[in-house]
Motif scaffolding. Structure first.
Motif, PDB file in Angstrom:
ATOM      1  N   GLU A 173       0.810  -1.212   0.000  1.00 45.38           N
ATOM      2  CA  GLU A 173       0.000   0.000   0.000  1.00 45.38           C
ATOM      3  C   GLU A 173       0.844   1.263   0.000  1.00 45.38           C
ATOM      4  OE1 GLU A 173      -3.871  -1.791   2.327  1.00 45.38           O
ATOM      5  OE2 GLU A 173      -2.678  -0.227   3.249  1.00 45.38           O
TER       6      GLU A 173
ATOM      7  N   ARG B  81       1.886   4.984  -5.500  1.00 37.09           N
ATOM      8  CA  ARG B  81       0.826   5.795  -4.925  1.00 37.09           C
ATOM      9  C   ARG B  81       1.073   7.283  -5.126  1.00 37.09           C
ATOM     10  NH1 ARG B  81      -2.231   3.219  -0.879  1.00 37.09           N
ATOM     11  NH2 ARG B  81      -3.519   5.039  -1.080  1.00 37.09           N
TER      12      ARG B  81
ATOM     13  N   GLU C  98      -7.716  11.032  -5.334  1.00 38.15           N
ATOM     14  CA  GLU C  98      -8.050   9.649  -5.042  1.00 38.15           C
ATOM     15  C   GLU C  98      -8.365   8.920  -6.330  1.00 38.15           C
ATOM     16  OE1 GLU C  98     -11.032   7.026  -2.218  1.00 38.15           O
ATOM     17  OE2 GLU C  98     -11.314   9.187  -2.356  1.00 38.15           O
TER      18      GLU C  98
ATOM     19  N   LYS D 127     -10.243   5.834  -7.478  1.00 38.71           N
ATOM     20  CA  LYS D 127     -11.247   4.924  -6.941  1.00 38.71           C
ATOM     21  C   LYS D 127     -11.273   3.640  -7.763  1.00 38.71           C
ATOM     22  CE  LYS D 127     -14.018   8.585  -4.996  1.00 38.71           C
ATOM     23  NZ  LYS D 127     -15.302   9.242  -4.914  1.00 38.71           N
TER      24      LYS D 127
ATOM     25  N   GLY E  95      -6.753   4.338  -4.143  1.00 35.76           N
ATOM     26  CA  GLY E  95      -6.765   5.002  -2.856  1.00 35.76           C
ATOM     27  C   GLY E  95      -6.323   6.447  -2.967  1.00 35.76           C
TER      28      GLY E  95
END
Length: 149
Positions: A34, A39, A80, A82, A100
């Motif tokens: 994660e 990210r 974000e 989704k 995320g």
């Protein structure tokens, strides 16, 4: 007692196998996955005499999901991505997509006029043109040279 010949290459091969096992997909905790670098949006910064041009790679994100804030010394981008949940009765889904919230602060090398920033979002690329503050454009520094004598 038997004499065994020591082979340093065999120990290196064993170490390499152990390191490879650490990075097996099943061995990674979900928190590491994660927090992967995927990210954060990739950035490209180009500075000219008049402005700083910033590009951010944000594929698959709707412009309504982005929050862009610009100060005189930094750009803050958050948003974000989704996930689309599709119900499927059969089969296994394996995805390398990351979903995320994300945020990134990009510090700028010079002060800018944050009231005159222009933005364009096309094909998953956010392009910001950040005009430099007037005092930064014409900044000349005089260097005093002393002769060694």
């Amino acid at each position: 007692m038997a004499v065994v010949r020591w082979n340093p290459w065999q120990e290196l091969n064993t170490l390499q196998r152990q390191i490879n096992n650490l990075f097996d997909e099943e061995m990674l905790p979900s928190t590491l996955v994660e927090r992967s670098l995927n990210r954060f949006p990739a950035a490209e910064l180009q500075e000219t005499e008049e402005a700083i041009h910033l590009k951010l790679e944000l594929p698959g994100i709707d412009s309504k999901e982005l929050d862009v804030q610009v100060t005189e010394k930094a750009v803050y981008v958050s948003g974000e991505r989704k996930s689309e949940h599709k119900s499927e009765d059969k089969g296994v889904i394996k995805s390398e997509f990351s979903y995320g919230k994300f945020q990134r602060v990009i510090p700028l090398s010079t002060r800018i006029q944050n009231t005159n920033v222009t933005a364009e979002y096309k094909d998953g690329i956010l392009t910001l043109t950040l005009p430099k503050a007037e005092e930064e454009k014409n900044k000349v520094v005089k260097i005093n040279l002393q002769s060694a004598g």
